[in-house]
Motif scaffolding. Sequence first.
Motif, PDB file in Angstrom:
ATOM      1  N   LEU A 110       0.832  -1.207   0.000  1.00  0.00           N
ATOM      2  CA  LEU A 110       0.000   0.000   0.000  1.00  0.00           C
ATOM      3  C   LEU A 110       0.867   1.257   0.000  1.00  0.00           C
ATOM      4  CD1 LEU A 110      -2.805  -0.934   2.565  1.00  0.00           C
ATOM      5  CD2 LEU A 110      -3.001  -0.844   0.065  1.00  0.00           C
ATOM      6  N   ILE A 111       1.922   1.250   0.805  1.00  0.00           N
ATOM      7  CA  ILE A 111       2.821   2.406   0.874  1.00  0.00           C
ATOM      8  C   ILE A 111       3.535   2.594  -0.461  1.00  0.00           C
ATOM      9  CG2 ILE A 111       4.910   3.319   1.971  1.00  0.00           C
ATOM     10  CD1 ILE A 111       3.883   1.882   4.575  1.00  0.00           C
ATOM     11  N   ALA A 112       4.001   1.498  -1.044  1.00  0.00           N
ATOM     12  CA  ALA A 112       4.674   1.579  -2.346  1.00  0.00           C
ATOM     13  C   ALA A 112       3.726   2.123  -3.415  1.00  0.00           C
ATOM     14  CB  ALA A 112       5.218   0.218  -2.751  1.00  0.00           C
ATOM     15  N   ALA A 113       2.474   1.704  -3.374  1.00  0.00           N
ATOM     16  CA  ALA A 113       1.491   2.229  -4.327  1.00  0.00           C
ATOM     17  C   ALA A 113       1.282   3.721  -4.087  1.00  0.00           C
ATOM     18  CB  ALA A 113       0.166   1.474  -4.204  1.00  0.00           C
ATOM     19  N   GLY A 114       1.266   4.136  -2.816  1.00  0.00           N
ATOM     20  CA  GLY A 114       1.159   5.555  -2.492  1.00  0.00           C
ATOM     21  C   GLY A 114       2.373   6.333  -2.999  1.00  0.00           C
ATOM     22  N   GLN A 115       3.539   5.736  -2.935  1.00  0.00           N
ATOM     23  CA  GLN A 115       4.737   6.375  -3.476  1.00  0.00           C
ATOM     24  C   GLN A 115       4.623   6.524  -4.995  1.00  0.00           C
ATOM     25  OE1 GLN A 115       7.590   3.634  -1.654  1.00  0.00           O
ATOM     26  NE2 GLN A 115       8.450   5.337  -0.462  1.00  0.00           N
ATOM     27  N   ALA A 116       4.123   5.491  -5.651  1.00  0.00           N
ATOM     28  CA  ALA A 116       3.983   5.534  -7.107  1.00  0.00           C
ATOM     29  C   ALA A 116       3.004   6.625  -7.547  1.00  0.00           C
ATOM     30  CB  ALA A 116       3.523   4.171  -7.637  1.00  0.00           C
ATOM     31  N   ARG A 117       1.994   6.901  -6.699  1.00  0.00           N
ATOM     32  CA  ARG A 117       1.019   7.953  -7.009  1.00  0.00           C
ATOM     33  C   ARG A 117       1.487   9.329  -6.544  1.00  0.00           C
ATOM     34  NH1 ARG A 117      -2.361   3.920  -4.976  1.00  0.00           N
ATOM     35  NH2 ARG A 117      -2.550   5.007  -2.997  1.00  0.00           N
ATOM     36  N   GLY A 118       2.619   9.369  -5.860  1.00  0.00           N
ATOM     37  CA  GLY A 118       3.135  10.643  -5.374  1.00  0.00           C
ATOM     38  C   GLY A 118       2.561  11.082  -4.046  1.00  0.00           C
TER      39      GLY A 118
ATOM     40  N   SER B   6       9.257   9.628  -1.931  1.00  0.00           N
ATOM     41  CA  SER B   6      10.019   8.497  -2.456  1.00  0.00           C
ATOM     42  C   SER B   6      11.092   8.022  -1.486  1.00  0.00           C
ATOM     43  CB  SER B   6      10.646   8.857  -3.800  1.00  0.00           C
ATOM     44  OG  SER B   6      11.544   9.941  -3.641  1.00  0.00           O
ATOM     45  N   GLY B   7      11.554   8.868  -0.596  1.00  0.00           N
ATOM     46  CA  GLY B   7      12.585   8.485   0.350  1.00  0.00           C
ATOM     47  C   GLY B   7      12.081   7.727   1.571  1.00  0.00           C
ATOM     48  N   VAL B   8      10.767   7.591   1.703  1.00  0.00           N
ATOM     49  CA  VAL B   8      10.197   6.881   2.846  1.00  0.00           C
ATOM     50  C   VAL B   8      10.487   5.391   2.690  1.00  0.00           C
ATOM     51  CG1 VAL B   8       8.019   6.190   3.952  1.00  0.00           C
ATOM     52  CG2 VAL B   8       8.398   8.577   3.307  1.00  0.00           C
ATOM     53  N   ASP B   9      11.002   4.780   3.729  1.00  0.00           N
ATOM     54  CA  ASP B   9      11.281   3.346   3.744  1.00  0.00           C
ATOM     55  C   ASP B   9       9.964   2.604   3.997  1.00  0.00           C
ATOM     56  OD1 ASP B   9      11.974   0.707   4.424  1.00  0.00           O
ATOM     57  OD2 ASP B   9      13.824   1.332   5.420  1.00  0.00           O
ATOM     58  N   ALA B  10       9.433   1.976   2.949  1.00  0.00           N
ATOM     59  CA  ALA B  10       8.135   1.311   3.050  1.00  0.00           C
ATOM     60  C   ALA B  10       8.157   0.177   4.068  1.00  0.00           C
ATOM     61  CB  ALA B  10       7.693   0.790   1.683  1.00  0.00           C
ATOM     62  N   VAL B  11       9.250  -0.569   4.134  1.00  0.00           N
ATOM     63  CA  VAL B  11       9.350  -1.688   5.074  1.00  0.00           C
ATOM     64  C   VAL B  11       9.331  -1.173   6.512  1.00  0.00           C
ATOM     65  CG1 VAL B  11      10.811  -3.590   5.862  1.00  0.00           C
ATOM     66  CG2 VAL B  11      10.586  -3.136   3.421  1.00  0.00           C
ATOM     67  N   ALA B  12      10.156  -0.202   6.802  1.00  0.00           N
ATOM     68  CA  ALA B  12      10.221   0.344   8.164  1.00  0.00           C
ATOM     69  C   ALA B  12       8.896   0.997   8.552  1.00  0.00           C
ATOM     70  CB  ALA B  12      11.363   1.347   8.283  1.00  0.00           C
ATOM     71  N   THR B  13       8.271   1.683   7.609  1.00  0.00           N
ATOM     72  CA  THR B  13       6.991   2.341   7.891  1.00  0.00           C
ATOM     73  C   THR B  13       5.907   1.303   8.158  1.00  0.00           C
ATOM     74  OG1 THR B  13       7.656   4.216   6.520  1.00  0.00           O
ATOM     75  CG2 THR B  13       5.309   4.020   7.037  1.00  0.00           C
ATOM     76  N   ALA B  14       5.894   0.239   7.368  1.00  0.00           N
ATOM     77  CA  ALA B  14       4.919  -0.835   7.583  1.00  0.00           C
ATOM     78  C   ALA B  14       5.122  -1.482   8.953  1.00  0.00           C
ATOM     79  CB  ALA B  14       5.022  -1.878   6.474  1.00  0.00           C
ATOM     80  N   GLN B  15       6.363  -1.706   9.328  1.00  0.00           N
ATOM     81  CA  GLN B  15       6.648  -2.287  10.646  1.00  0.00           C
ATOM     82  C   GLN B  15       6.236  -1.340  11.769  1.00  0.00           C
ATOM     83  OE1 GLN B  15      10.769  -3.267   9.996  1.00  0.00           O
ATOM     84  NE2 GLN B  15      10.259  -5.351   9.364  1.00  0.00           N
ATOM     85  N   LEU B  16       6.429  -0.065  11.568  1.00  0.00           N
ATOM     86  CA  LEU B  16       6.001   0.925  12.560  1.00  0.00           C
ATOM     87  C   LEU B  16       4.476   0.910  12.703  1.00  0.00           C
ATOM     88  CD1 LEU B  16       6.563   3.313  14.475  1.00  0.00           C
ATOM     89  CD2 LEU B  16       6.455   4.806  12.477  1.00  0.00           C
ATOM     90  N   ILE B  17       3.782   0.887  11.583  1.00  0.00           N
ATOM     91  CA  ILE B  17       2.313   0.831  11.621  1.00  0.00           C
ATOM     92  C   ILE B  17       1.854  -0.426  12.339  1.00  0.00           C
ATOM     93  CG2 ILE B  17       0.253   0.554  10.182  1.00  0.00           C
ATOM     94  CD1 ILE B  17       1.635   2.476   8.152  1.00  0.00           C
ATOM     95  N   MET B  18       2.506  -1.561  12.071  1.00  0.00           N
ATOM     96  CA  MET B  18       2.158  -2.807  12.751  1.00  0.00           C
ATOM     97  C   MET B  18       2.378  -2.699  14.256  1.00  0.00           C
ATOM     98  SD  MET B  18       0.887  -5.428  11.290  1.00  0.00           S
ATOM     99  CE  MET B  18       1.407  -6.662  12.449  1.00  0.00           C
ATOM    100  N   THR B  19       3.495  -2.128  14.648  1.00  0.00           N
ATOM    101  CA  THR B  19       3.797  -1.986  16.069  1.00  0.00           C
ATOM    102  C   THR B  19       2.749  -1.123  16.752  1.00  0.00           C
ATOM    103  OG1 THR B  19       6.163  -2.255  15.649  1.00  0.00           O
ATOM    104  CG2 THR B  19       5.539  -1.207  17.730  1.00  0.00           C
ATOM    105  N   MET B  20       2.407  -0.019  16.109  1.00  0.00           N
ATOM    106  CA  MET B  20       1.396   0.876  16.693  1.00  0.00           C
ATOM    107  C   MET B  20       0.027   0.201  16.739  1.00  0.00           C
ATOM    108  SD  MET B  20       2.731   4.518  15.053  1.00  0.00           S
ATOM    109  CE  MET B  20       1.105   4.937  14.579  1.00  0.00           C
ATOM    110  N   SER B  21      -0.348  -0.510  15.680  1.00  0.00           N
ATOM    111  CA  SER B  21      -1.669  -1.136  15.667  1.00  0.00           C
ATOM    112  C   SER B  21      -1.748  -2.290  16.664  1.00  0.00           C
ATOM    113  CB  SER B  21      -2.038  -1.601  14.259  1.00  0.00           C
ATOM    114  OG  SER B  21      -1.174  -2.619  13.813  1.00  0.00           O
ATOM    115  N   SER B  22      -0.638  -2.973  16.891  1.00  0.00           N
ATOM    116  CA  SER B  22      -0.631  -4.042  17.898  1.00  0.00           C
ATOM    117  C   SER B  22      -0.895  -3.461  19.279  1.00  0.00           C
ATOM    118  CB  SER B  22       0.704  -4.780  17.885  1.00  0.00           C
ATOM    119  OG  SER B  22       0.850  -5.506  16.693  1.00  0.00           O
ATOM    120  N   GLY B  23      -0.410  -2.259  19.512  1.00  0.00           N
ATOM    121  CA  GLY B  23      -0.653  -1.586  20.784  1.00  0.00           C
ATOM    122  C   GLY B  23      -2.097  -1.174  20.973  1.00  0.00           C
ATOM    123  N   LEU B  24      -2.828  -1.021  19.881  1.00  0.00           N
ATOM    124  CA  LEU B  24      -4.227  -0.633  19.982  1.00  0.00           C
ATOM    125  C   LEU B  24      -5.066  -1.809  20.427  1.00  0.00           C
ATOM    126  CD1 LEU B  24      -4.645   1.543  16.775  1.00  0.00           C
ATOM    127  CD2 LEU B  24      -4.452   2.331  19.134  1.00  0.00           C
TER     128      LEU B  24
END
Length: 163
Positions: A133-141, A145-163
Amino acid sequence: MQADSGDRHGRILDAAERSFTQAGFHRTTVQDVAREAGMSPGNLYRYFPSKDAIVAGLVERDRMMLREDFESFAQAERLDLVLQALAHKHFEEAPRAKAVLCLQIWAEATVNPAIAEANMTLENDLVHGIERLIAAGQARGEVASGVDAVATAQLIMTMSSGL
């Protein structure tokens, strides 16, 4: 016959979900699940050879539902709306019992390698889905482009696990 097998499989998983949520994973027996499913324990064992296999079935069912969610959102135009929709579905619309069951599975995964493996597969699929999803968002602008999709996805997972 195949449809009946799938129906029984689903009925057993639904019964297990109710049983585990009401009595807890360790207090619930396969006989309890069979009773809740309206079948004999012997018949249940034709579909699931153990309680661990039932839990793995629950995790796999959730994994398939998440995969469907990601596929349905694959063509979405805005990442923020997709993430909001996913959060709404899984944190607001999902019944409280689902969160209770997830917590029990996570706890069991800390001591049971079979459950840990099944749960890790689901979590990996979830991280990869968010990455896409993040990569698709990067492709759409929408996402730099410098956002690390893997690290961001892991961060989102960590935060959502806390919810």
